[in-house]
Design a protein around this motif. Structure first.
Motif, PDB file in Angstrom:
ATOM      1  N   UNK A   4      45.608  35.248  39.372  1.00  0.00           N
ATOM      2  CA  UNK A   4      45.487  35.537  37.939  1.00  0.00           C
ATOM      3  C   UNK A   4      44.121  35.092  37.446  1.00  0.00           C
ATOM      4  N   UNK A   5      43.476  35.909  36.620  1.00  0.00           N
ATOM      5  CA  UNK A   5      42.167  35.531  36.083  1.00  0.00           C
ATOM      6  C   UNK A   5      42.203  35.592  34.557  1.00  0.00           C
ATOM      7  N   UNK A   6      41.361  34.776  33.961  1.00  0.00           N
ATOM      8  CA  UNK A   6      41.259  34.788  32.500  1.00  0.00           C
ATOM      9  C   UNK A   6      39.856  34.323  32.130  1.00  0.00           C
ATOM     10  N   UNK A   7      39.370  34.788  31.009  1.00  0.00           N
ATOM     11  CA  UNK A   7      38.029  34.346  30.600  1.00  0.00           C
ATOM     12  C   UNK A   7      38.051  32.848  30.292  1.00  0.00           C
ATOM     13  N   UNK A 108      33.280  28.327  44.268  1.00  0.00           N
ATOM     14  CA  UNK A 108      32.080  28.258  45.113  1.00  0.00           C
ATOM     15  C   UNK A 108      31.342  29.588  45.100  1.00  0.00           C
ATOM     16  N   UNK A 109      30.031  29.546  44.862  1.00  0.00           N
ATOM     17  CA  UNK A 109      29.193  30.740  44.958  1.00  0.00           C
ATOM     18  C   UNK A 109      29.299  31.676  43.769  1.00  0.00           C
ATOM     19  N   UNK A 110      30.063  31.331  42.777  1.00  0.00           N
ATOM     20  CA  UNK A 110      30.167  32.140  41.552  1.00  0.00           C
ATOM     21  C   UNK A 110      30.608  31.231  40.410  1.00  0.00           C
ATOM     22  N   UNK A 111      30.295  31.653  39.181  1.00  0.00           N
ATOM     23  CA  UNK A 111      30.628  30.764  38.059  1.00  0.00           C
ATOM     24  C   UNK A 111      32.130  30.713  37.806  1.00  0.00           C
ATOM     25  N   UNK A 112      32.566  29.642  37.219  1.00  0.00           N
ATOM     26  CA  UNK A 112      33.974  29.540  36.822  1.00  0.00           C
ATOM     27  C   UNK A 112      34.723  28.466  37.580  1.00  0.00           C
ATOM     28  N   UNK A 113      36.016  28.442  37.354  1.00  0.00           N
ATOM     29  CA  UNK A 113      36.843  27.332  37.822  1.00  0.00           C
ATOM     30  C   UNK A 113      38.112  27.843  38.511  1.00  0.00           C
ATOM     31  N   UNK A 114      38.499  27.086  39.507  1.00  0.00           N
ATOM     32  CA  UNK A 114      39.803  27.312  40.144  1.00  0.00           C
ATOM     33  C   UNK A 114      40.770  26.288  39.527  1.00  0.00           C
ATOM     34  N   UNK A 115      41.820  26.804  38.919  1.00  0.00           N
ATOM     35  CA  UNK A 115      42.750  25.935  38.189  1.00  0.00           C
ATOM     36  C   UNK A 115      44.098  25.959  38.912  1.00  0.00           C
ATOM     37  N   UNK A 116      44.512  24.805  39.385  1.00  0.00           N
ATOM     38  CA  UNK A 116      45.818  24.720  40.051  1.00  0.00           C
ATOM     39  C   UNK A 116      46.864  24.267  39.038  1.00  0.00           C
ATOM     40  N   UNK A 130      44.982  29.864  38.929  1.00  0.00           N
ATOM     41  CA  UNK A 130      44.346  30.754  37.950  1.00  0.00           C
ATOM     42  C   UNK A 130      42.842  30.549  38.065  1.00  0.00           C
ATOM     43  N   UNK A 131      42.093  31.640  38.029  1.00  0.00           N
ATOM     44  CA  UNK A 131      40.632  31.502  37.990  1.00  0.00           C
ATOM     45  C   UNK A 131      40.158  31.777  36.572  1.00  0.00           C
TER      46      UNK A 131
END
Ligand SMILES: Cc1cc2nc3c(=O)[nH]c(=O)nc-3n(C[C@H](O)[C@H](O)[C@H](O)COP(=O)(O)OP(=O)(O)OC[C@H]3O[C@@H](n4cnc5c(N)ncnc54)[C@H](O)[C@@H]3O)c2cc1C
Length: 431
Positions: A4-7, A108-116, A130-131
């Motif tokens: 799942x992705x979200x801004x 890694x290698x791109x902006x944003x966060x991995x959210x567990x 969620x990314x």
């Protein structure tokens, strides 16, 4: 499985998360709010049964919705929580309850966060990854109850933090020592005294503003005197707690009056040995500083009224200070808890932050996030709702709404840079 992705992901749906969602929605930012409990969970679950807001209903609210009922009344905690639920519904806030964020790390290698995340309430939530391009932490100014390590658990009496207190009937029979004389400690001690308990309160440095003066509530005075907007705590007052109360219709906290009703006042708790609790010799000084703070507010209010030619009724009785009771002139420095019949200690001693889920080096030595008005040193990571985030009002209901608007604005600015594509690739011109 697709992730799942979200801004923008907002963590926490207390008042800060709800305000954040409103402003992100208005700015057209796709977002999701995750809440491990219910909306305004801490208003419902971390506060005692009789708690009312410290400010009147006309003040302790967001600009776009009034509380139901009398605007001059102090709404109860369930009513405050219901208010935020209604507010979230009004703006169709995309809040997913029953989901706890357990880790936030950089992609890694791109902006944003991995959210567990993990589900805390299976029927309503779901765990997983969620990314998010951005993360806003709205997890609260008061996250982990602190009990100073003074009395060992083996001391043979009940010890609870103010977040665990519900009502007098919950406590075993006997006298109660309340440690801490901020808003929580004084209100709980007063409730116990009214319930017929013998009560002692340990009074540290504090401010005790007038509940109201010359016909205006203290929240109004803070506003017109510009005090909600102070950007840093006055020097030396960083750790001074404020004793204010909306209970029983709202009264000025006055330790001498509490003593005259039978409450025992002691100084700061500083030790425990062989069943005897000891207290610093600072009670008279703490009470005197509280008086000075109180009288300074009256002086400033009088000066404001004179400066602005206002016609507000004089209130000379507000300047009458009772004589010091015996427990102030001849302070109790030690209490044998058993001999005094003390069966419970309630620690109204504050809170720490808890960012164990945040996998970044973004905290200072005290465990507080490094940020400027909520914008952290990690691009895309924001904080809202923290004490003094931008000003004194930041951790309070009315203040967080304005901070959330600022942060949503900053997110919008970043999104427009990210969305920019030049009509033709820009080329540096040779001089
Ligand atoms: C006793 C007391 C009385 C107060 N009275 C007033 C008052 O009358 N007026 C006023 O203006 N202010 C008052 N305050 C101050 C402040 O308004 C409250 O502390 C308020 O709850 C702060 O709102 P918040 O949204 O910033 O944080 P919180 O209400 O603490 O909300 C944070 C939310 O985040 C959730 N959360 C935390 N971690 C995670 C995670 N990892 N994953 C998912 N969810 C998470 C929590 O469950 C919680 O619902 C009071 C504070 C206290 C302690």
């Amino acid at each position: 499985m697709a992730v799942e992705t979200v801004d923008t992901l907002v963590i926490g749906a207390g008042q800060a998360g709800v305000a954040m969602s409103e402003h992100l929605g208005k700015a057209g930012v796709p977002h999701l709010v995750l809440e491990r409990g219910r909306i305004a969970e801490r208003w419902r679950a971390w506060r005692w049964d009789s708690l009312v807001a410290n400010g009147p209903a006309w003040h302790d609210r967001f600009p776009n919705l009034e509380h139901a009922g009398d605007p001059e009344a102090f709404p109860g905690k369930e009513s405050v929580a219901d208010y935020f639920v209604a507010y979230a519904e009004k703006f169709k806030a995309p809040i997913r309850c029953g989901v706890e964020v357990t880790a936030v790390a950089a992609l890694q290698g791109r902006p944003g966060f991995r959210v567990e995340t993990k589900a805390t309430d299976a029927p309503h939530g779901a765990g997983g990854v969620i990314e998010a391009r951005r993360v806003v932490s709205a997890t609260g100014p008061f996250q982990r109850p602190i009990i100073p390590p003074i009395v060992p658990e083996t001391a043979g009496l009940l010890q609870i933090h103010s977040t665990g207190y519900r009502n007098p009937a919950q406590l075993p029979d006997g006298a109660v020592l309340v440690v801490g004389a901020g808003s929580s400690g004084t209100q709980i001690a007063d409730e116990l005294l009214r319930a017929g308990r013998r009560v002692f309160i340990s009074v540290g440095p504090h401010g005790r503003p007038p509940r109201a003066y010359r016909g205006r509530d203290y929240c109004w005075w803070l506003g017109v005197l510009g005090k909600w907007d102070i950007t840093t705590p006055p020097a030396g007052a960083e750790h001074v707690t404020i004793a204010v109360s909306g209970a029983y219709g709202g009264n000025t906290v006055d330790f001498r009056r509490l003593a005259s009703r039978g409450m025992g006042l002691v100084g700061r708790a500083d030790g425990f040995k062989n069943g005897v609790m000891t207290f610093a010799p600072d009670l008279a000084a703490n009470i005197a500083k509280g008086d000075a703070d109180y009288l300074a507010v009256l002086d400033e209010a009088d000066a404001y009224i004179a400066r602005n030619g206002m016609d507000l009724p004089p209130e000379p009785s507000a300047r009458v200070i009772l004589a010091d009771p015996a427990c102030v002139t001849d302070p109790i420095r030690a209490l044998n808890l058993k001999e005094e019949g003390i069966t419970t200690i309630i620690w109204a001693t504050g809170f720490a932050l808890d960012y164990s889920w945040l996998k970044f080096d973004v905290l200072d030595r005290d465990g507080k996030p490094k940020h400027s008005r909520g914008i952290s040193e990690v691009p895309g990571l924001y904080f809202v709702g923290l004490p003094w985030l931008s000003r004194r009002g930041s951790s309070f209901i009315w203040g967080v709404w304005h901070d959330a608007r600022f942060i949503a604005d900053q997110i919008g600015i970043q999104r427009s840079y990210e969305g920019y594509t030049p009509a033709a690739p820009a080329q540096a011109k040779q001089a």
